[in-house]
Design an enzyme around this catalytic site. Structure first.
Site, PDB file in Angstrom:
ATOM      1  N   GLY A 131      -6.858  -6.389   0.719  1.00 30.82           N
ATOM      2  CA  GLY A 131      -5.684  -6.396   1.565  1.00 30.82           C
ATOM      3  C   GLY A 131      -5.123  -7.800   1.719  1.00 30.82           C
ATOM      4  O   GLY A 131      -3.971  -8.056   1.364  1.00 30.82           O
ATOM      5  N   GLY A 140     -12.439  -4.182   1.492  1.00 30.61           N
ATOM      6  CA  GLY A 140     -13.831  -3.758   1.616  1.00 30.61           C
ATOM      7  C   GLY A 140     -14.230  -2.816   0.493  1.00 30.61           C
ATOM      8  O   GLY A 140     -15.332  -2.914  -0.056  1.00 30.61           O
ATOM      9  N   LYS A 189     -15.304 -14.998   6.939  1.00 25.82           N
ATOM     10  CA  LYS A 189     -16.706 -14.795   7.307  1.00 25.82           C
ATOM     11  C   LYS A 189     -17.667 -14.660   6.128  1.00 25.82           C
ATOM     12  O   LYS A 189     -17.468 -13.836   5.247  1.00 25.82           O
ATOM     13  CB  LYS A 189     -16.831 -13.554   8.199  1.00 25.82           C
ATOM     14  CG  LYS A 189     -16.192 -13.753   9.564  1.00 25.82           C
ATOM     15  CD  LYS A 189     -16.188 -12.469  10.365  1.00 25.82           C
ATOM     16  CE  LYS A 189     -17.502 -12.268  11.117  1.00 25.82           C
ATOM     17  NZ  LYS A 189     -17.500 -10.960  11.830  1.00 25.82           N
ATOM     18  N   ARG A 204       0.826  -1.222   0.000  1.00 21.39           N
ATOM     19  CA  ARG A 204       0.000   0.000   0.000  1.00 21.39           C
ATOM     20  C   ARG A 204       0.855   1.265   0.000  1.00 21.39           C
ATOM     21  O   ARG A 204       0.401   2.306  -0.470  1.00 21.39           O
ATOM     22  CB  ARG A 204      -0.936   0.002   1.207  1.00 21.39           C
ATOM     23  CG  ARG A 204      -2.165  -0.854   0.969  1.00 21.39           C
ATOM     24  CD  ARG A 204      -3.095  -0.782   2.145  1.00 21.39           C
ATOM     25  NE  ARG A 204      -4.414  -1.283   1.786  1.00 21.39           N
ATOM     26  CZ  ARG A 204      -5.341  -1.625   2.670  1.00 21.39           C
ATOM     27  NH1 ARG A 204      -5.085  -1.518   3.958  1.00 21.39           N
ATOM     28  NH2 ARG A 204      -6.514  -2.053   2.264  1.00 21.39           N
TER      29      ARG A 204
HETATM   30  C1  3PG Z   1      -8.617  -1.717   4.917  1.00 19.35           C
HETATM   31  O1  3PG Z   1      -7.578  -2.200   5.369  1.00 19.35           O
HETATM   32  O2  3PG Z   1      -9.568  -2.408   4.538  1.00 19.35           O
HETATM   33  C2  3PG Z   1      -8.695  -0.224   4.777  1.00 19.35           C
HETATM   34  O3  3PG Z   1      -7.496   0.377   5.110  1.00 19.35           O
HETATM   35  C3  3PG Z   1      -9.834   0.310   5.584  1.00 19.35           C
HETATM   36  O4  3PG Z   1      -9.640   0.020   6.926  1.00 19.35           O
HETATM   37  P1  3PG Z   1     -10.904  -0.148   7.888  1.00 19.35           P
HETATM   38  O5  3PG Z   1     -11.603  -1.400   7.430  1.00 19.35           O
HETATM   39  O6  3PG Z   1     -10.341  -0.239   9.269  1.00 19.35           O
HETATM   40  O7  3PG Z   1     -11.767   1.076   7.684  1.00 19.35           O
HETATM   41 MG    MG Z   2     -11.474  -3.243   5.553  1.00 21.01          MG
END
Ligand code: 3PG
Ligand code: MG
Length: 399
Positions: A356, A380, A206, A41
């Site tokens: 990620g 996400g 999940k 990242r």
């Molecule tokens: C992630 O790692 O999915 C993003 O950096 C967002 O992080 P978060 O899910 O803690 O908002």
């Molecule tokens: Mg996330």
């Protein structure tokens, strides 16, 4: 898309101007040592930061890391990230030990043209993630004071309605950075008219996290391959016993319903690797899914599953993959994830790795990143994009 871009901003000229860049530098850290285990990242925002440095901007970078609870928490400091970012940029990064306090103010004030500062973790401030518009707005005012223009290059966070993502762009001239543009360009190919067969592979632990995307994707995909911890709830929904494997009991009915409505598009594992315990050295064997012993838990998909999924993937023209097939961090349970990743690289298809964890898996397993069409920095965020949801960070750039 009516979004202004970094190139538009560069064309105006940024020399001597302060440019506030929201990045997603939320990198995985080693639990023991705190060392950065995957800097993907950080590398992903270098094109945007490099262009701004080159153009003589005073670059003020901000990001979150982890999920601290609105107050400083040393284990989530961006300090180590500042060091790594400086190494990658080939120039020191001036680190502010707070986000909008004295250290941030003096760090920003002292920046020379072409220099880069990184502010401490945005989430050390309750205003960043607050649901209260006024509280978020007050924090956004403080952040916006550090920039004459705003660049969003935090694709991984565009699905969050947070101050730095949603409220700051309402206060400053705003553009999308190179990473955000590239991500949206690639993902829009999947929601548009993907070349077929379009095969999606979903893993991770999940089902509840993936439900919305499964619902959204079912009508559009040709095949949906399901592995990872979430496959056991689906296997249970088929009436199988899953031993002590991960199981979301309250999702079994939903999974049964999805299977019924899927028109045979959903493919589940036919064999799994079961172990005595969730441990790297646990005794383990491969069994058929109808033979999972009651005292053991599944930690990976088995070789026949990999072969079957791979055969489907080899026919695909478009592939989206999110979520590991097993506990790939433990070598004994990495073969499923590795096998699927290799099948994706071999397919004559446009492939997108979302997330990620799956992106980190690709690098942790030593796979060649360039053999995938695109590796998204957003987990996400990429799923919500595919679901067709409005992403607050993108919507804010459109205005
Ligand atoms: C992630 O790692 O999915 C993003 O950096 C967002 O992080 P978060 O899910 O803690 O908002
Ligand atoms: Mg996330």
């Amino acid at each position: 898309m009516s979004i202004r871009t970094l190139d538009d901003l560069l064309a105006e000229g940024v020399s001597g101007r302060r440019v506030l860049v929201r990045a997603d530098l939320n990198v995985p850290l080693d639990k023991q040592t705190g060392a950065i285990t995957d800097d993907g990242r950080i590398r992903a925002v270098l094109p945007t930061l490099g262009a701004l440095v080159e153009a003589g901007a005073k670059v003020v970078v901000c990001s979150h890391l982890g999920r601290p609870k609105g107050a400083p928490d040393p284990q989530f400091s961006l300090g180590p990230v500042a060091g790594r970012l400086g190494e990658l940029l080939g120039a020191p990064v001036h680190f502010a030990t707070d986000t909008v306090g004295d250290s941030a103010r003096s760090t920003v004030a002292d920046l020379a043209d072409g220099q880069v500062a990184l502010l401490e973790n945005l989430r050390f401030n309750a205003g960043e993630t607050s649901k209260d518009e006024a509280e978020r707005g007050a924090f956004a005012d403080q952040l916006a004071a550090f920039g004459d223009a705003y660049v969003d290059d935090a694709f991984g966070a565009v699905h969050r309605k947070h101050a730095s993502v949603f409220d700051v762009p309402a206060r400053l001239p705003h553009v999308a950075g190179r990473l955000v543009l590239r991500e949206v360009e690639v993902l829009s190919k999947l929601t548009g008219a993907p070349e077929r067969p379009y095969v999606v592979v979903l893993g991770g632990s999940k089902v509840s996290d993936k439900l919305a995307v499964i619902e959204a994707l079912l009508p559009t995909v040709d095949r949906l391959l399901i592995g990872g911890g979430m496959c056991f709830t689906f296997l249970k929904a088929q009436g199988l016993e899953v031993g002590t494997s991960l199981l979301e009991k309250d999702m079994v009915e939903t999974c049964r319903n999805l299977l019924e409505r899927s028109g045979g598009k959903i493919m589940l594992p036919v064999d799994v690797v079961v172990a005595d315990a969730f441990a790297p050295d646990a005794a383990h064997d491969t069994v058929r899914v109808d033979g999972i012993p009651s005292h053991r838990l599944g930690l990976d998909v088995g070789p026949e599953t990999v072969a079957g999924f791979s055969a489907t993937l080899s026919q695909a023209k478009t592939i989206f993959w999110n979520g590991p097939m097993g506990v790939f961090e433990m070598p004994a349970f990495a073969a499923g994830t590795r096998g699927i990743a290799e099948a994706i690289t071999k397919a004559d298809a446009f492939s997108v790795v979302g997330g990620g964890d799956s992106a980190a898996a690709v690098r942790a397993l030593g796979l060649d990143e360039s053999s995938f069409g695109h590796i998204s920095t957003g987990g996400g965020a990429s799923l919500e994009y595919l679901e067709g949801k409005t992403l607050p960070g993108i919507a804010a750039l459109e205005n």
